[in-house]
Write an enzyme that holds these catalytic residues in place. Sequence first.
Site, PDB file in Angstrom:
ATOM      1  N   LYS A   1       0.870  -1.215   0.131  1.00 21.23           N
ATOM      2  CA  LYS A   1      -0.025  -0.004  -0.061  1.00 21.23           C
ATOM      3  C   LYS A   1       0.988   1.237  -0.026  1.00 21.23           C
ATOM      4  O   LYS A   1       1.526   1.667   1.014  1.00 21.23           O
ATOM      5  CB  LYS A   1      -0.866   0.129   1.234  1.00 21.23           C
ATOM      6  CG  LYS A   1      -1.807   1.177   0.986  1.00 21.23           C
ATOM      7  CD  LYS A   1      -2.392   2.048   2.221  1.00 21.23           C
ATOM      8  CE  LYS A   1      -1.576   2.999   2.578  1.00 21.23           C
ATOM      9  NZ  LYS A   1      -1.491   4.370   1.481  1.00 21.23           N
TER      10      LYS A   1
ATOM     11  N   GLU B   1       9.984   1.930  10.392  1.00 25.16           N
ATOM     12  CA  GLU B   1      11.160   2.799   9.674  1.00 25.16           C
ATOM     13  C   GLU B   1      10.581   4.234  10.058  1.00 25.16           C
ATOM     14  O   GLU B   1       9.760   4.685   9.127  1.00 25.16           O
ATOM     15  CB  GLU B   1      11.798   2.772   8.584  1.00 25.16           C
ATOM     16  CG  GLU B   1      12.547   1.508   8.208  1.00 25.16           C
ATOM     17  CD  GLU B   1      13.875   1.458   8.740  1.00 25.16           C
ATOM     18  OE1 GLU B   1      14.253   2.501   9.381  1.00 25.16           O
ATOM     19  OE2 GLU B   1      14.569   0.177   9.102  1.00 25.16           O
TER      20      GLU B   1
ATOM     21  N   CYS C   1      14.030  11.595   6.338  1.00 27.34           N
ATOM     22  CA  CYS C   1      14.022  11.076   7.564  1.00 27.34           C
ATOM     23  C   CYS C   1      15.424  11.100   8.112  1.00 27.34           C
ATOM     24  O   CYS C   1      15.665  11.264   9.676  1.00 27.34           O
ATOM     25  CB  CYS C   1      13.586   9.640   7.831  1.00 27.34           C
ATOM     26  SG  CYS C   1      14.464   8.572   6.611  1.00 27.34           S
TER      27      CYS C   1
ATOM     28  N   GLU D   1      10.300  16.877  14.379  1.00 27.47           N
ATOM     29  CA  GLU D   1      10.733  16.479  12.828  1.00 27.47           C
ATOM     30  C   GLU D   1       9.826  17.716  12.107  1.00 27.47           C
ATOM     31  O   GLU D   1       8.533  17.663  11.930  1.00 27.47           O
ATOM     32  CB  GLU D   1      10.223  15.143  12.629  1.00 27.47           C
ATOM     33  CG  GLU D   1      10.665  14.938  11.172  1.00 27.47           C
ATOM     34  CD  GLU D   1      10.281  13.369  10.686  1.00 27.47           C
ATOM     35  OE1 GLU D   1       9.258  12.953  10.904  1.00 27.47           O
ATOM     36  OE2 GLU D   1      11.306  12.705  10.168  1.00 27.47           O
TER      37      GLU D   1
HETATM   38  P1  NAD Z   1       2.695   8.762   7.263  1.00 27.44           P
HETATM   39  O1  NAD Z   1       2.946   8.009   8.382  1.00 27.44           O
HETATM   40  O2  NAD Z   1       1.530   9.834   7.222  1.00 27.44           O
HETATM   41  O3  NAD Z   1       2.405   7.879   6.019  1.00 27.44           O
HETATM   42  C1  NAD Z   1       2.795   6.737   5.700  1.00 27.44           C
HETATM   43  C2  NAD Z   1       2.117   5.665   5.084  1.00 27.44           C
HETATM   44  O4  NAD Z   1       1.264   5.107   5.921  1.00 27.44           O
HETATM   45  C3  NAD Z   1       1.065   6.287   3.966  1.00 27.44           C
HETATM   46  O5  NAD Z   1       1.170   5.184   2.955  1.00 27.44           O
HETATM   47  C4  NAD Z   1      -0.030   6.407   4.615  1.00 27.44           C
HETATM   48  O6  NAD Z   1      -1.368   6.238   3.845  1.00 27.44           O
HETATM   49  C5  NAD Z   1      -0.019   5.080   5.591  1.00 27.44           C
HETATM   50  N1  NAD Z   1      -0.877   5.165   6.808  1.00 27.44           N
HETATM   51  C6  NAD Z   1      -1.748   6.243   7.454  1.00 27.44           C
HETATM   52  N2  NAD Z   1      -2.402   6.164   8.440  1.00 27.44           N
HETATM   53  C7  NAD Z   1      -2.184   4.610   8.574  1.00 27.44           C
HETATM   54  C8  NAD Z   1      -3.046   3.729   9.440  1.00 27.44           C
HETATM   55  N3  NAD Z   1      -3.635   3.972  10.227  1.00 27.44           N
HETATM   56  N4  NAD Z   1      -2.790   2.419   9.391  1.00 27.44           N
HETATM   57  C9  NAD Z   1      -1.885   2.065   8.388  1.00 27.44           C
HETATM   58  N5  NAD Z   1      -1.333   2.702   7.498  1.00 27.44           N
HETATM   59  C10 NAD Z   1      -1.476   4.107   7.630  1.00 27.44           C
HETATM   60  O7  NAD Z   1       3.909   9.500   6.699  1.00 27.44           O
HETATM   61  P2  NAD Z   1       4.325  10.246   5.476  1.00 27.44           P
HETATM   62  O8  NAD Z   1       3.667  11.511   5.789  1.00 27.44           O
HETATM   63  O9  NAD Z   1       3.646   9.717   4.215  1.00 27.44           O
HETATM   64  O10 NAD Z   1       5.973  10.296   5.344  1.00 27.44           O
HETATM   65  C11 NAD Z   1       6.689  11.092   6.216  1.00 27.44           C
HETATM   66  C12 NAD Z   1       7.522  10.453   7.308  1.00 27.44           C
HETATM   67  O11 NAD Z   1       7.995   9.230   7.031  1.00 27.44           O
HETATM   68  C13 NAD Z   1       8.374  11.300   8.125  1.00 27.44           C
HETATM   69  O12 NAD Z   1       8.033  11.065   9.392  1.00 27.44           O
HETATM   70  C14 NAD Z   1       9.448  10.590   7.937  1.00 27.44           C
HETATM   71  O13 NAD Z   1      10.402  10.621   8.904  1.00 27.44           O
HETATM   72  C15 NAD Z   1       9.151   9.109   7.755  1.00 27.44           C
HETATM   73  N6  NAD Z   1      10.215   8.521   6.930  1.00 27.44           N
HETATM   74  C16 NAD Z   1      10.939   7.522   7.711  1.00 27.44           C
HETATM   75  C17 NAD Z   1      11.986   6.946   6.803  1.00 27.44           C
HETATM   76  C18 NAD Z   1      13.074   5.997   7.729  1.00 27.44           C
HETATM   77  O14 NAD Z   1      13.600   4.701   6.932  1.00 27.44           O
HETATM   78  N7  NAD Z   1      13.159   5.787   8.919  1.00 27.44           N
HETATM   79  C19 NAD Z   1      12.141   7.153   5.750  1.00 27.44           C
HETATM   80  C20 NAD Z   1      11.315   8.240   4.856  1.00 27.44           C
HETATM   81  C21 NAD Z   1      10.284   8.793   5.694  1.00 27.44           C
END
Ligand code: NAD
Length: 471
Positions: A169, A244, A278, A378
């Site tokens: 997803k 992650e 991130c 962040e």
């Molecule tokens: P997000 O957590 O809003 O969304 C990530 C994914 O989770 C999306 O596909 C979203 O639709 C899904 N999602 C949202 N609610 C959910 C739920 N209740 N159940 C299951 N899935 C759900 O993150 P974002 O805004 O898309 O991305 C930015 C974030 O990602 C930042 O915090 C960044 O630090 C983090 N990030 C971490 C890494 C790493 O490797 N540690 C790498 C890149 C980004």
Amino acid sequence: MKRIDQMYVNGQFVTPHGTETFDLISPVTNEKTGEVVLGDETDTRLAIAAAKEAFKTFRKTTVEERMAYLQQLHDAVSKREDELVKVMVEEYGGTLQFCKASVKNAMDSFTNMIQVLRNFEFEKPVGESRVRLESLGVVGIITPWNASNSFICNKFATAVAAGCTVVVKPSEMSAAQTQLLLECFHEAGLPKGVFNLVNGLGAVVGAELTSHPDIAKISFTGSTITGKSIAKGAVETMKRVTLELGGKSPNIILDDADLEKAIPMAVFGAYMNSGQACIAPTRLLVPENKLEAVNALAKLAVQQVQVGDPMDANTHVGPLVSVRQFERVQDYIQLGQEEGAELLAGGTGKPEGLESGNFVKATIFTNVRNHMRIAQEEIFGPVLSIIPYKTEEEAIAIANDTSYGLAAYISSADSEHANRVAAQIDAGRVMINAFKHDPLAPFGGFKQSGIGREYGVYGLETYLEPKTILE
Ligand code: NAD
């Protein structure tokens, strides 16, 4: 106008049962460029059923067969490298420089896993037993928008190496990038049902993957808040999780560092992936008695940072992914000033001539205190906080005074000195005098930056379950 109205289940592009749509908006113009039809719980269950069926045979494949599949995936993705870069720049607004590197990482995921498999032992003697590492099952892969295809490829490559099948997803904001990747995967010709993908919202498709009993593991990249909700949901069926999550990485400039080199590197580093990274080193820790020199060098460096058209090869900072993300970053820039940090460069508002997109000025705060929200939370935009420290002990304490622990950076003229400090930092990856990626070494976070590791042998082991056999 693009309309993405297909998902991928059991080796075929199929029309989703869900009918709601989500608008795809250009981050450069904020005009609608297309829409994606969102899948629902029914679609997710169909995809899970296909992956479950495929797992019965895929788990029995030999290492040689999996290596051949990984090579096919690599070749199919590589063929469309230029298109993958283009669609990423257009849809996400990442700079050409970043998107090229990201697509290269995506392609390399498959060959890196072949390399890991060459020396990996799925069975070994332990004590009086034989321990077999068994394929875990169907993996639910949930990814964010900031390097979408690279995350999908890395997680899928690891799953294939482990003999697992997947349901992906992706972020709904990455639908055009995903569609192109799907075409590559389809062409790679893996057995049907090994790869399945449902576009949809986190609260619908993501939640169904998290709660469904036929999903053995969730591999998630995204925000810490979503990661926590997934971990809570996953425990009900005792799913394995790899999370992650976010970061607020410190970049410690030790007193023996060459400032002329380290400070420009620190400024450009903080703006990697337009600040939507991130692992971005967003807290720059500098000796208090060198703060003035650091400020002067940082000011010089930020003048060299080009914010603008992401398609221009010279651009360092492109637009942020969405209006929502833009507004969030604006709020933090406002907050920094209210908290009493000194604005050294940038600030609220859009850079001149870039009013139509989600462009943010390359911003630096100095004289920031680590308890301030701009130093703790962040921001995920091009905002750097310079934090002065008195002693090395204090620098280490400040570096670790965060709920995160994803990455850390150290600059020093003396490798032993830097390594002594590195040993005291609570972070999953510490980079000394460098901004590097090692795709065979484990990647992941301490503390609230996540659970588990990805990449290489450590990543592969999280898709396997040890079984002890005694006779
Ligand atoms: P997000 O957590 O809003 O969304 C990530 C994914 O989770 C999306 O596909 C979203 O639709 C899904 N999602 C949202 N609610 C959910 C739920 N209740 N159940 C299951 N899935 C759900 O993150 P974002 O805004 O898309 O991305 C930015 C974030 O990602 C930042 O915090 C960044 O630090 C983090 N990030 C971490 C890494 C790493 O490797 N540690 C790498 C890149 C980004």
